[in-house]
Design a protein around this motif. Structure first.
Motif, short mmCIF file in Angstrom:
data_model
loop_
_atom_site.label_atom_id
_atom_site.label_comp_id
_atom_site.label_asym_id
_atom_site.label_seq_id
_atom_site.Cartn_x
_atom_site.Cartn_y
_atom_site.Cartn_z
N LYS A 232 0.84 -1.20 0.00
CA LYS A 232 0.00 0.00 0.00
C LYS A 232 0.88 1.25 0.00
N TYR A 262 0.14 6.64 1.14
CA TYR A 262 -1.15 5.97 1.05
C TYR A 262 -2.24 6.71 1.83
N GLY A 263 -1.90 7.16 3.04
CA GLY A 263 -2.92 7.80 3.85
C GLY A 263 -2.35 8.74 4.87
N LYS A 291 -5.15 7.49 -0.61
CA LYS A 291 -6.29 6.58 -0.65
C LYS A 291 -7.11 6.62 0.64
N LEU A 292 -6.54 7.22 1.68
CA LEU A 292 -7.22 7.29 2.97
C LEU A 292 -6.89 8.61 3.65
N GLU A 314 -12.62 8.48 0.03
CA GLU A 314 -11.30 8.39 0.67
C GLU A 314 -11.31 9.05 2.04
#
Length: 326
Positions: A232, A262-263, A291-292, A314
């Motif tokens: 990820k 990723y986040g 993505k988050l 998201e």
């Protein structure tokens, strides 16, 4: 820095946050406080006595798994001991499983429960010393200068001697650190690069003479944690983002350029006097391909609304008792 260790799984339990929200629908990566308590058999009755309290502040319990080995870091402890202890008991926190404690920066709403947290962890680990990561700049007296010139003083965070007496092995340094065999990266001081992320307006600190006050908008003692989830990317924990969340993510990307972002989770400090930079912040956040997004604490409802319009699914806002699994 060496490469960060990829982990197989990341779990985050929100021990303290500004809001409670067990009614809103959730993303597959998160379950609400009430759902988690019901699943764990810890909600015998839906009542105020059996559920967590929201409080202005932040505390995250971050656990990673590498194969069959788990490592847990407590990131901040909220504004005061009673909220921290109450929520930890309701949520079933295993203090013996906590390897280290990180104080993100020297503000009362993040370090108010620090002493009691260290005492609980040390006792649960049969008197073993608890690693506690701090920055030398965290311990100065601080205040907010109001428009009329008056100072609203902040409660100071416990100093290293007090933490040591509580059972801490204090690692007090400006340097970045790897924690738990390289599974967590704790940043050093965060470079400031954007033109609009200029810190906390009106924030001041005691001068070295102990008498006068000096401007301290940048709050250079603030650090972030990063975890690399295998397949990820980096998930960055920024407790208040006084450095500016775009500066935070830019630095995280520069430290580990081969690991995509990723986040991000934590407070984005886009409320109050910093609401004016919401448009630039939201626009620049799009460059990271996140993505988050799990903002909470000091982010503010105006910023949350702006993020929802741009990021859609998201966006998975933080709330007390919520559990994230990535």
């Amino acid at each position: 820095m060496s490469d960060i260790l990829p982990v197989d799984q990341l779990e985050v339990l929100v021990l303290v946050d500004n809001v409670t929200d067990s009614l809103s629908a959730n993303s597959p990566v998160a379950i609400s406080e009430w759902s988690g308590l019901l699943t764990a058999g810890r909600l015998p009755l839906l009542s105020g006595r059996c559920t967590c309290c929201a409080h202005h502040g932040l505390s995250l319990l971050i656990t990673v798994r590498v194969g069959n080995v788990a490592h847990t870091v407590l990131f901040d402890t909220g504004p005061e001991a009673s909220t921290f202890l109450r929520n930890a008991e309701i949520l079933g926190v295993d203090f013996a499983a906590i390897d280290s404690v990180v104080l993100s920066h020297g503000h009362w709403d993040h370090g108010g429960g620090l002493v009691v947290a260290i005492e609980k962890i040390s006792k649960a680990r049969n008197g073993q010393k608890v690693e506690c990561f701090t920055h030398p700049g965290m311990f100065a007296e601080r205040a907010l200068q109001r428009p009329n010139g008056e100072l609203l003083k902040f409660e100071s965070v416990p100093d290293p001697d007090v933490l040591a007496q509580a059972g801490a092995n204090v690692v007090n340094t400006r340097a970045p650190q790897f924690i738990a065999e390289g599974a967590f990266y704790l940043s050093g001081e965060i470079p400031r690069g954007t033109s609009y992320e200029t810190g906390f307006p009106g924030h001041v600190r005691r001068s070295d003479d102990g008498q006068s006050w000096e401007p301290d908008p940048l709050i250079m003692d603030e650090r972030f944690i990063s975890v690399y989830v295998k397949d990820k990317g980096q998930i960055v924990f920024s407790a208040c983002s006084h450095a500016g969340i775009v500066n935070v993510l830019t630095h995280a990307r520069s430290v580990f350029p081969s690991v995509p972002l990723y986040g991000v989770m934590g407070g984005l400090h886009l409320s109050g006097a910093t609401e004016k930079v919401i448009p630039e912040t939201v626009a620049d956040l799009q460059q990271f391909g996140l993505k988050l997004l799990a903002p909470g604490h000091c982010t503010g409802w105006r910023a949350m609304s702006a993020l929802a319009r741009v990021f859609g699914d998201e966006l998975v806002p933080s709330a007390v008792g919520k559990r994230y699994t990535v």
